[in-house]
Scaffold this motif. Structure first.
Motif, mmCIF file in Angstrom:
data_model
loop_
_atom_site.group_PDB
_atom_site.id
_atom_site.type_symbol
_atom_site.label_atom_id
_atom_site.label_comp_id
_atom_site.label_asym_id
_atom_site.label_seq_id
_atom_site.Cartn_x
_atom_site.Cartn_y
_atom_site.Cartn_z
ATOM 1 N N HIS A 173 0.834 -1.208 0.000
ATOM 2 C CA HIS A 173 0.000 0.000 0.000
ATOM 3 C C HIS A 173 0.866 1.254 0.000
ATOM 4 O O HIS A 173 0.602 2.209 0.742
ATOM 5 C CB HIS A 173 -0.965 0.003 1.196
ATOM 6 C CG HIS A 173 -2.067 -1.004 1.077
ATOM 7 N ND1 HIS A 173 -3.128 -0.831 0.215
ATOM 8 C CD2 HIS A 173 -2.246 -2.198 1.681
ATOM 9 C CE1 HIS A 173 -3.935 -1.874 0.309
ATOM 10 N NE2 HIS A 173 -3.424 -2.723 1.184
ATOM 11 N N THR A 174 1.888 1.246 -0.839
ATOM 12 C CA THR A 174 2.843 2.350 -0.881
ATOM 13 C C THR A 174 3.249 2.665 -2.317
ATOM 14 O O THR A 174 3.469 1.757 -3.122
ATOM 15 C CB THR A 174 4.111 1.998 -0.077
ATOM 16 O OG1 THR A 174 3.743 1.715 1.273
ATOM 17 C CG2 THR A 174 5.125 3.130 -0.103
ATOM 18 N N LEU A 175 3.339 3.941 -2.614
ATOM 19 C CA LEU A 175 3.931 4.406 -3.865
ATOM 20 C C LEU A 175 5.142 5.261 -3.535
ATOM 21 O O LEU A 175 5.105 6.087 -2.612
ATOM 22 C CB LEU A 175 2.932 5.240 -4.674
ATOM 23 C CG LEU A 175 1.748 4.505 -5.301
ATOM 24 C CD1 LEU A 175 0.786 5.506 -5.939
ATOM 25 C CD2 LEU A 175 2.227 3.490 -6.339
ATOM 26 N N GLY A 176 6.209 5.050 -4.271
ATOM 27 C CA GLY A 176 7.407 5.860 -4.133
ATOM 28 C C GLY A 176 7.608 6.708 -5.369
ATOM 29 O O GLY A 176 7.086 6.403 -6.450
ATOM 30 N N TYR A 177 8.363 7.781 -5.212
ATOM 31 C CA TYR A 177 8.606 8.703 -6.329
ATOM 32 C C TYR A 177 10.064 9.160 -6.315
ATOM 33 O O TYR A 177 10.603 9.523 -5.256
ATOM 34 C CB TYR A 177 7.721 9.952 -6.228
ATOM 35 C CG TYR A 177 6.242 9.679 -6.240
ATOM 36 C CD1 TYR A 177 5.490 9.800 -7.406
ATOM 37 C CD2 TYR A 177 5.583 9.296 -5.075
ATOM 38 C CE1 TYR A 177 4.126 9.555 -7.411
ATOM 39 C CE2 TYR A 177 4.220 9.049 -5.065
ATOM 40 C CZ TYR A 177 3.496 9.170 -6.240
ATOM 41 O OH TYR A 177 2.143 8.920 -6.239
ATOM 42 N N TYR A 178 10.645 9.163 -7.482
ATOM 43 C CA TYR A 178 11.940 9.806 -7.679
ATOM 44 C C TYR A 178 11.633 11.147 -8.337
ATOM 45 O O TYR A 178 11.289 11.203 -9.514
ATOM 46 C CB TYR A 178 12.848 8.941 -8.559
ATOM 47 C CG TYR A 178 14.272 9.417 -8.544
ATOM 48 C CD1 TYR A 178 15.201 8.829 -7.704
ATOM 49 C CD2 TYR A 178 14.682 10.483 -9.344
ATOM 50 C CE1 TYR A 178 16.509 9.283 -7.661
ATOM 51 C CE2 TYR A 178 15.972 10.945 -9.294
ATOM 52 C CZ TYR A 178 16.889 10.338 -8.461
ATOM 53 O OH TYR A 178 18.177 10.800 -8.423
ATOM 54 N N VAL A 179 11.740 12.218 -7.552
ATOM 55 C CA VAL A 179 11.182 13.516 -7.931
ATOM 56 C C VAL A 179 12.271 14.458 -8.446
ATOM 57 O O VAL A 179 13.378 14.497 -7.907
ATOM 58 C CB VAL A 179 10.489 14.171 -6.712
ATOM 59 C CG1 VAL A 179 9.721 15.422 -7.138
ATOM 60 C CG2 VAL A 179 9.571 13.176 -6.004
ATOM 61 N N MET A 180 11.940 15.221 -9.490
ATOM 62 C CA MET A 180 12.812 16.268 -10.017
ATOM 63 C C MET A 180 12.057 17.590 -10.001
ATOM 64 O O MET A 180 11.041 17.739 -10.686
ATOM 65 C CB MET A 180 13.261 15.925 -11.438
ATOM 66 C CG MET A 180 14.261 14.775 -11.495
ATOM 67 S SD MET A 180 14.121 13.735 -12.981
ATOM 68 C CE MET A 180 12.915 12.503 -12.428
ATOM 69 N N VAL A 181 12.510 18.531 -9.159
ATOM 70 C CA VAL A 181 11.910 19.855 -9.057
ATOM 71 C C VAL A 181 12.974 20.898 -9.362
ATOM 72 O O VAL A 181 14.161 20.590 -9.456
ATOM 73 C CB VAL A 181 11.295 20.101 -7.654
ATOM 74 C CG1 VAL A 181 10.067 19.241 -7.451
ATOM 75 C CG2 VAL A 181 12.330 19.851 -6.556
ATOM 76 N N LYS A 182 12.542 22.118 -9.503
ATOM 77 C CA LYS A 182 13.458 23.176 -9.961
ATOM 78 C C LYS A 182 13.801 24.165 -8.853
ATOM 79 O O LYS A 182 12.916 24.742 -8.235
ATOM 80 C CB LYS A 182 12.832 23.940 -11.134
ATOM 81 C CG LYS A 182 13.725 25.008 -11.729
ATOM 82 C CD LYS A 182 13.038 25.692 -12.904
ATOM 83 C CE LYS A 182 13.933 26.766 -13.527
ATOM 84 N NZ LYS A 182 13.259 27.438 -14.664
ATOM 85 N N THR A 183 15.088 24.327 -8.608
ATOM 86 C CA THR A 183 15.580 25.430 -7.790
ATOM 87 C C THR A 183 16.781 26.029 -8.516
ATOM 88 O O THR A 183 17.331 25.421 -9.436
ATOM 89 C CB THR A 183 16.030 24.982 -6.382
ATOM 90 O OG1 THR A 183 17.253 24.253 -6.491
ATOM 91 C CG2 THR A 183 14.973 24.132 -5.711
ATOM 92 N N GLY A 184 17.207 27.180 -8.101
ATOM 93 C CA GLY A 184 18.372 27.803 -8.717
ATOM 94 C C GLY A 184 19.663 27.523 -7.978
ATOM 95 O O GLY A 184 20.700 28.127 -8.294
ATOM 96 N N ASP A 185 19.648 26.609 -7.020
ATOM 97 C CA ASP A 185 20.840 26.348 -6.211
ATOM 98 C C ASP A 185 21.902 25.601 -7.010
ATOM 99 O O ASP A 185 21.616 24.558 -7.627
ATOM 100 C CB ASP A 185 20.466 25.525 -4.977
ATOM 101 C CG ASP A 185 19.573 26.281 -4.018
ATOM 102 O OD1 ASP A 185 19.728 27.514 -3.928
ATOM 103 O OD2 ASP A 185 18.710 25.643 -3.380
#
Length: 565
Positions: free
Chosen positions: A434-446
């Protein structure tokens, strides 16, 4: 363990000495050895000598010499080696990791993700897992309770910690293509424009991405099969949860064969993606890895040879303008076999972000290549990577069968305020989680600096906690929305007590093109020295980058061989 196999990965495949021109019908037709020679020796030709001195002069007998050396055999190195070989250029690939071409006594080359054995990690007894725990049980606990029968060795995956984030990388002939999820994400035209302002998106996508697709055997899922197979039930639940939060999904292609998956389900072939194999290699089905595509094709040209289990520890340029690489060769179990030097006229650095930047920074800071730009090591980013997991409703099970390849992606790249791209995965356990995992890509300027420390002879990356906090804030905005829309809750036990794990398999930058190099990867102030890997990328792309890295490498080597500026 059959000791007769222990040195197989360190064999040197020598190419014939004959140097005929490339066959015109090969990819890159029209790029001849003559053109390469003139390009490489442009400086002496301009001086009026009219002689291709750089590639034809006599070399000291004690030091092997090649027209070109490629350091590293991942996406950029594979592209460079193949196109050089097709152009008739005698080339040596030098790779730190193993050539994983022979099975061990158990009939397998690679370890499962669970339980993992010592083939999984680079000289470690605890497998470097992106999913390090579940309900209080860690990978270290598993290693203690189910010890590996394999000795500690040059395994395929390495985890290194720099500041407030973890980098996972493949150490093998084939580099990251051996251990990634093979997600062939195609950047949007807007992402191409942002990453490469000087490149026409239609050219990049229509020519070089398509070339990469063909060579890497990228294939796409049969949607009718996808909609009904139990092995992707978790992905369909992930799609439902994304839609409830207002996000689309991307049914990206894969370097793992979907046809092979269908045969796995039917029981017609040995299982791999359906048998808990992925992060430590796939014994079957991963047909588009670089070792089986670019490297194999390069060796077949007869102009390219491979020296594996050999780390390049230093580079320099002689007064004669010959480049020299210093090497250290080990066997599979870490015993040093030899140290040596190899010379070349053209040196291509494709050792990945960590390897390429270390070689250049060390050469600059120790005085071996003192004129290297101060921009080397700057602009590092992790592609906005962070990982997270959440529960699903008991009425919406993710299934007890999970394919560990062929992921789909939550796709919010069109959000102008908080673009996101997130690979949806399941926990690699043969039970309902009962679990979903995510490899997430978001945007920052760092962006961070990579620096070299002479005392430790090592690099460091100044990645402070505030950079990770910024990534987490962006990702949390997305997944608070997903959780709220679906009545889900975050899970912290998947990442050893952290809700958001600062893991990356996408290190980018340090030798940004157009800054530390020209637009084709020529290193500034040093003729015949090139970078052709993810080090050239800006620190953020916004989707899984291997297709873009490969396409850029194709464009670079084509431009270098054609003499474009």
């Amino acid at each position: 363990m059959a000791h007769s196999q222990r040195d197989r990965g360190s064999k040197l495949h020598r190419a014939p000495s004959d140097e005929k021109s490339a066959v015109g019908s090969r990819r890159g037709a029209g790029i001849t050895r003559r053109r390469f020679l003139y390009s490489a020796a442009g400086a002496t030709a301009a001086a009026g000598a009219g002689v291709i001195y750089a590639l034809t002069r006599e070399q000291p007998a004690a030091r092997p010499h090649y027209a070109a050396i490629v350091v590293g055999s991942g996406y950029g190195g594979g592209v460079s080696a193949l196109r050089l070989g097709q152009a008739g250029v005698q080339t040596l690939i030098v790779e730190k990791g193993r050539l994983w071409d022979h099975p061990d006594d158990d009939g397998k080359r690679f370890s499962k993700m669970l339980p993992a054995d010592n083939r999984a990690g680079w000289f470690t007894t605890v497998a470097p897992s992106l999913i390090p725990s579940f309900e209080g049980i860690s990978m270290a606990d598993i290693a203690k309770s189910v010890p590996s029968t394999q000795p500690v060795q040059a395994g395929i995956c390495e985890r290194v910690v720099y500041g407030a984030h973890n980098i996972f990388r493949g150490v093998a002939v084939g580099g990251g293509s051996m251990i990634n999820a093979a997600i062939a994400a195609i950047p949007t035209p807007g992402q191409v424009r942002q990453a490469f302002p000087d490149i026409d998106p239609s050219e990049f996508l229509g020519t070089y991405i398509e070339r990469a697709k063909q060579t890497l055997r990228i294939n796409y899922r049969d949607m009718g099969w996808f909609e009904q197979t139990p092995w992707f039930q978790y992905a369909r639940v992930g799609r439902q949860y994304a839609a409830a939060a207002g996000y689309a999904v991307d049914y990206n292609g894969s370097a793992y064969s979907f046809d092979y998956m269908k045969q796995e389900e039917a029981g017609q072939v040995p299982r791999s993606a359906f048998d808990l194999e992925q992060q430590y290699g796939n014994n079957y089905g991963r047909l588009g890895s670089v070792d089986q595509t670019y490297i194999a094709a390069a060796l077949k040209t007869g102009k390219v040879s491979l020296k594996s289990m050999t780390e390049v520890v230093d580079i320099r340029r002689e007064p004669s303008v010959e480049y020299v690489v210093s090497t250290r060769q080990i066997d599979r179990f870490g015993k040093e076999i030899a140290r040596g030097e190899i010379g070349c006229n053209q040196l291509y650095l494709s050792a990945g972000v960590l390897g390429t930047n270390r070689l250049l920074l060390r050469a600059r800071d120790t005085g071996a290549l003192p004129d290297l730009s101060a921009d080397i090591g700057r602009g590092y980013g992790n592609n906005g990577d962070v990982m997270v997991a959440h529960t699903t409703k008991h009425s919406e099970p993710v299934g007890t069968q999970q394919s560990l390849m062929g992921f789909i992606n939550l796709d919010g790249r069109d959000d102008p305020d908080n673009p996101v791209y997130a690979s949806v995965f399941s926990i690699p356990l043969p039970e309902e989680t009962h679990t979903l995992g995510y490899y997430v890509m978001v945007k920052t300027g760092d962006r961070a600096d990579i620096t070299y420390d002479r005392a430790s002879d090592a690099i460091s990356i100044n990645w402070p906690q505030s950079y990770t906090d910024n990534l987490v804030a962006r990702a949390q905005t997305v997944f608070d929305r997903v959780n709220k829309a679906n009545g889900a809750e975050y899970r912290s036990d998947i990442f050893e007590g952290q809700v958001f794990a600062p893991n990356t398999v996408h290190p980018l930058g340090g030798c940004e093109r157009g800054v530390a190099t020209d637009s084709f990867g020529r290193v500034k102030r040093y003729d015949n020295l090139f970078v052709n890997d993810a080090s050239l990328m800006p620190g953020y792309l916004g989707c899984n980058p291997f297709m873009s890295v490969t396409a850029l490498a194709e464009r670079n080597i084509e431009g270098v061989l054609a003499g474009r500026r």
